[in-house]
Design a protein around this motif. Structure first.
Motif, PDB file in Angstrom:
ATOM      1  N   MET A 171       9.848   3.196  -9.358  1.00 52.97           N
ATOM      2  CA  MET A 171       8.167   3.935  -9.149  1.00 52.97           C
ATOM      3  C   MET A 171       7.942   5.249  -9.707  1.00 52.97           C
ATOM      4  O   MET A 171       8.769   6.231  -9.844  1.00 52.97           O
ATOM      5  N   ARG A 175       2.464   7.374  -7.599  1.00 51.31           N
ATOM      6  CA  ARG A 175       2.591   6.820  -7.889  1.00 51.31           C
ATOM      7  C   ARG A 175       2.380   5.817  -6.852  1.00 51.31           C
ATOM      8  O   ARG A 175       2.605   4.800  -8.398  1.00 51.31           O
ATOM      9  N   CYS A 176       2.710   5.815  -6.256  1.00 53.80           N
ATOM     10  CA  CYS A 176       3.087   4.696  -5.007  1.00 53.80           C
ATOM     11  C   CYS A 176       2.928   4.537  -4.237  1.00 53.80           C
ATOM     12  O   CYS A 176       3.503   5.241  -2.780  1.00 53.80           O
ATOM     13  N   HIS A 177       2.295   3.303  -3.394  1.00 54.61           N
ATOM     14  CA  HIS A 177       2.007   3.524  -2.151  1.00 54.61           C
ATOM     15  C   HIS A 177       1.991   2.096  -1.299  1.00 54.61           C
ATOM     16  O   HIS A 177       1.219   1.904  -0.783  1.00 54.61           O
ATOM     17  N   LEU A 178       3.446   1.662  -2.290  1.00 54.25           N
ATOM     18  CA  LEU A 178       3.827   0.691  -1.096  1.00 54.25           C
ATOM     19  C   LEU A 178       4.331   0.724   0.724  1.00 54.25           C
ATOM     20  O   LEU A 178       4.150   0.504   0.991  1.00 54.25           O
ATOM     21  N   SER A 180       2.631   3.189   2.146  1.00 48.96           N
ATOM     22  CA  SER A 180       1.764   3.552   3.322  1.00 48.96           C
ATOM     23  C   SER A 180       0.776   1.837   3.272  1.00 48.96           C
ATOM     24  O   SER A 180       0.304   1.139   4.363  1.00 48.96           O
ATOM     25  N   TYR A 181       0.906   1.094   2.062  1.00 51.16           N
ATOM     26  CA  TYR A 181       0.812  -0.380   2.481  1.00 51.16           C
ATOM     27  C   TYR A 181       0.862  -1.438   3.175  1.00 51.16           C
ATOM     28  O   TYR A 181       0.040  -1.598   4.864  1.00 51.16           O
ATOM     29  N   VAL A 182       2.311  -1.290   3.463  1.00 52.09           N
ATOM     30  CA  VAL A 182       3.241  -1.787   4.586  1.00 52.09           C
ATOM     31  C   VAL A 182       2.826  -1.070   6.274  1.00 52.09           C
ATOM     32  O   VAL A 182       2.998  -1.469   6.927  1.00 52.09           O
ATOM     33  N   THR A 183       3.176   0.664   6.104  1.00 44.64           N
ATOM     34  CA  THR A 183       3.233   0.880   7.214  1.00 44.64           C
ATOM     35  C   THR A 183       2.356   2.021   7.819  1.00 44.64           C
ATOM     36  O   THR A 183       2.585   2.763   8.566  1.00 44.64           O
ATOM     37  N   GLY A 184       1.963   2.107   6.603  1.00 48.10           N
ATOM     38  CA  GLY A 184       0.640   3.197   6.636  1.00 48.10           C
ATOM     39  C   GLY A 184       1.321   4.692   6.561  1.00 48.10           C
ATOM     40  O   GLY A 184      -0.212   5.968   6.187  1.00 48.10           O
ATOM     41  N   SER A 186       2.964   7.522   3.445  1.00 46.90           N
ATOM     42  CA  SER A 186       3.279   7.033   1.912  1.00 46.90           C
ATOM     43  C   SER A 186       3.575   8.096   2.036  1.00 46.90           C
ATOM     44  O   SER A 186       3.567   9.929   2.944  1.00 46.90           O
ATOM     45  N   ASN A 188       3.369  10.481  -0.680  1.00 49.89           N
ATOM     46  CA  ASN A 188       1.899  11.298  -0.460  1.00 49.89           C
ATOM     47  C   ASN A 188       1.843  11.944  -0.195  1.00 49.89           C
ATOM     48  O   ASN A 188       1.318  13.458   0.149  1.00 49.89           O
ATOM     49  N   LEU A 231      10.905  -0.855   0.123  1.00 46.42           N
ATOM     50  CA  LEU A 231      10.777  -1.862   0.158  1.00 46.42           C
ATOM     51  C   LEU A 231      11.225  -1.797  -1.168  1.00 46.42           C
ATOM     52  O   LEU A 231      10.692  -3.209  -1.769  1.00 46.42           O
TER      53      LEU A 231
END
Lengths: 331, 300
Positions: A171, A175-178, A180-184, A186, A188, A231
């Motif tokens: 990615m 610019r990748c939030h994969l 935090s989407y799954v684990t909270g 990230s 960043n 991920l």
């Protein structure tokens, strides 16, 4: 080209220095850097010892403060800049414009390198950071092809550093939030991707399942090489077909491109891997030092030695390497 | 609070786009973002088409903002970006620092899109000084983070100089890559993708091996599988001083979604969100994919 090497702890730093690094990069022991893993990074006496060791061997030190400061805890990031300045390091690697503004206002002499986490993929972006914060160098995201990198060097207002070897982020970095989407958590905000605390390895009969916060990332048959459940490297179903939907587990290796990168005007090569062992760092840095020395001795005769190639392959994810975006086999 | 319709993140045929906005013109949204933000190969709509549409929607009372690309690699993409910035009439949403650089050089105001990494008030201040009029909070930030950011900007006395927009409805844009995952799913090279995204007006579903929906592929963009939906959090957003609530276009059901958000902002009763296939975790400082039902919230 300067060889910039990872130092996750003191033994790795020593390994990098002893094996021919021109510069080492490291982070403080907290979420201000993008490899905030337990057991890694530096503080207090070990930090001073490390800086002394690098300096005694004429190796530069860069401090990565390259996550985005969490609003509630801005002080932690600000203090890190203060500390890096007090340590008189050769550069600080940063991504956040608020932090760059703070550094520029308070320590105009402190050299700033733009982190790959800032996702600057074109010369207009680079000009923004150069004009406002006087960055001296930028690390180029691993999304550009070789010809795009060559074009960027021509138009860039600052020196450029590219990734040469190591784990491959597919990615656009920053610019990748994969995760935090799954684990909270990230890269960043917390400096982690697919964090270890969320990982489970579970045997189900003959099959080994890897999960991230209970989301099934992959299943491995006996004898298959079970990779860490990142991920973007999981096996998922699309259109009822099972595959590595985003990317296969593989490592970036650009050694074949040394002549082109040098000719294009790239100023530094970065080895990824602050999370890797001192033995890994020693092997990889040593091979890259030999390759660069061989190139500069006789640029026209440069060939990648079979032993170097094998050494790098052995330490690579899934024992596979790729030129990644530089060659774009998928283009 | 104003309602905005974000840029269409998918690739739809030109006529579908035109018909869609005709429908949207008579909804309660106050602001409409127009333009391609994901892939420069998506050319059903050219800049002049967007501009014509912009004029039309403006006459219907909507504020129009032109959205620009997120990942710019090629010189030709920068050229297109400059044309958008030089449109002369409309505010531009910058989704890459290159757009901010170009707009700032021209001393033009702008909106900072959700992939401009603004995580704290000192970062916002840098862009406010470059004439940023509005920012869209990065999707992974929470209510608590927003509170801290607003507090910080109040202390710096700049809060009155910008609006805050929150991505509240739609599949969450999570990541961008140089690689096209839709083409990859078809075994196609990116350069010969046959514009396959046209066949997936809501993206392609990615499931885990035990059939949990995880992501949605949308060309070079990866989205959440679950629909983010903060309609039950409208009063919280209002309380935090959110100025604009962004609804991200889906092909079906958008008129009803806008109606529900319009009801919610005016304090009228709305139906509860079904938990299945929905998420709101980021706002509540959790994993993005989590869903807290309003009952959970009451129990807090």
């Amino acid at each position: 080209m300067e060889l910039v090497c990872p130092a996750g702890n003191y033994p790795s730093l020593k390994a990098a220095v002893d094996n021919g690094a021109d510069a080492v990069y490291l982070g403080f022991k907290n979420e201000t850097n993008a490899r905030n893993f337990s057991g890694l990074n530096f503080r207090d006496r070990k930090l001073e010892q490390s800086l002394t060791y690098a300096r005694d061997h004429q190796v530069k030190v860069f401090i990565a403060i390259n996550t985005y400061p969490q609003a509630e805890r801005w002080q932690l990031w600000r203090d890190s800049i203060d500390m890096a300045n007090a340590l008189n390091v050769n550069a600080v690697i940063v991504a956040d414009i608020g932090l760059m503004e703070y550094a520029t206002q308070n320590y105009p002499e402190l050299p700033l390198h733009l982190s790959v986490q800032a996702s600057a993929t074109n010369h207009e972006s680079l000009r923004f950071y150069q004009q406002h914060f006087n960055i001296r160098r930028a690390v180029v995201p691993r999304v550009l092809s070789l010809s795009q990198v060559q074009n960027l060097v021509q138009h860039s207002p600052v020196d450029l550093e590219v990734f040469a070897f190591g784990s491959l982020c597919i990615m656009s970095e920053g610019r990748c939030h994969l995760s935090s989407y799954v684990t909270g958590e990230s890269p960043n905000m917390c400096g982690v991707c697919s964090p270890a605390r969320a990982v489970t390895w579970q045997h189900s009969g003959e099959v080994l399942e890897t999960r991230l916060n209970n989301v099934l990332i992959d299943r491995f048959e006996r004898g298959e090489n079970a990779g860490y459940p990142t991920l973007c490297k999981g096996r998922f179903e699309v259109n009822e077909r099972l595959s590595h939907v985003l990317e296969e587990p593989t490592s970036l290796n650009t050694m074949d491109l040394i002549p082109q990168l040098a000719a294009s005007g790239i100023k530094a090569l970065k080895i990824e891997g602050r999370q890797r062992s001192p033995a890994y760092v020693a092997q990889v840095v040593s091979v890259w030092r030999q390759a660069l020395d061989a190139y500069y001795r006789a640029p026209a005769d440069f060939r990648v030695d079979g032993v170097w190639k094998q050494t790098l392959k052995n330490v690579s994810e899934g024992s596979q390497t790729t030129l990644g975006a530089y060659s774009r086999p998928w283009q | 609070m104003k309602l905005s319709l974000g840029p269409i993140l998918y690739y739809w045929p030109r006529q579908v786009v035109m018909d869609y906005y005709e429908k949207m013109a008579s909804t309660a949204v106050d602001i409409i973002y127009l333009g391609e933000t994901v892939c420069s190969k998506r050319r059903e709509m050219r800049l002049h088409d967007w501009l014509e549409l912009a004029d039309h929607l403006t006459k219907q009372g909507k504020q129009v903002v032109l959205s620009s690309m997120t990942l710019l690699e090629a010189e030709s993409e920068l050229k297109s970006l400059r044309r958008i910035c030089d449109n002369g009439d409309y505010l531009v949403e910058a989704n890459d620092m290159s757009a901010i650089q170009i707009l700032a050089e021209r001393q033009l105001p702008f909106v900072a899109g959700p992939f401009i990494n603004l995580y704290n008030s000192p970062a916002l201040k840098v862009l406010v000084e470059q004439q940023m009029r509005r920012w869209v909070m990065p999707v992974e930030l929470s209510r608590l983070a927003l509170q801290a950011i607003h507090r910080g900007t109040e202390e710096m006395d700049i809060r009155h100089r910008f609006e805050t927009e929150v991505f509240a409805y739609g599949r969450l844009p999570l990541a961008y890559s140089a690689r096209c995952f839709t083409a990859r799913a078809y075994g196609l090279a990116k350069d010969d993708c046959n514009l396959i995204c046209l066949q997936h007006p809501q993206g392609m579903n990615v499931k885990s091996q035990d059939q949990q929906e995880v992501f949605t592929l949308n060309g070079i963009q990866t989205q959440s599988a679950a629909l983010y939906d903060l309609r039950e959090e409208m009063s919280e957003m209002k309380h935090e001083g959110v100025d604009v609530v962004r609804l991200s276009p889906t092909l079906e059901g958008m008129v009803e979604v806008i109606q529900a958000y319009d009801d919610a902002r005016h304090g009228r009763a709305i139906e509860a969100v079904r938990a299945e296939g929905q998420c709101n975790g980021y706002w509540h400082q959790g994993c993005g994919m989590d869903h807290q039902s309003s009952d959970d919230l009451k129990a807090d």
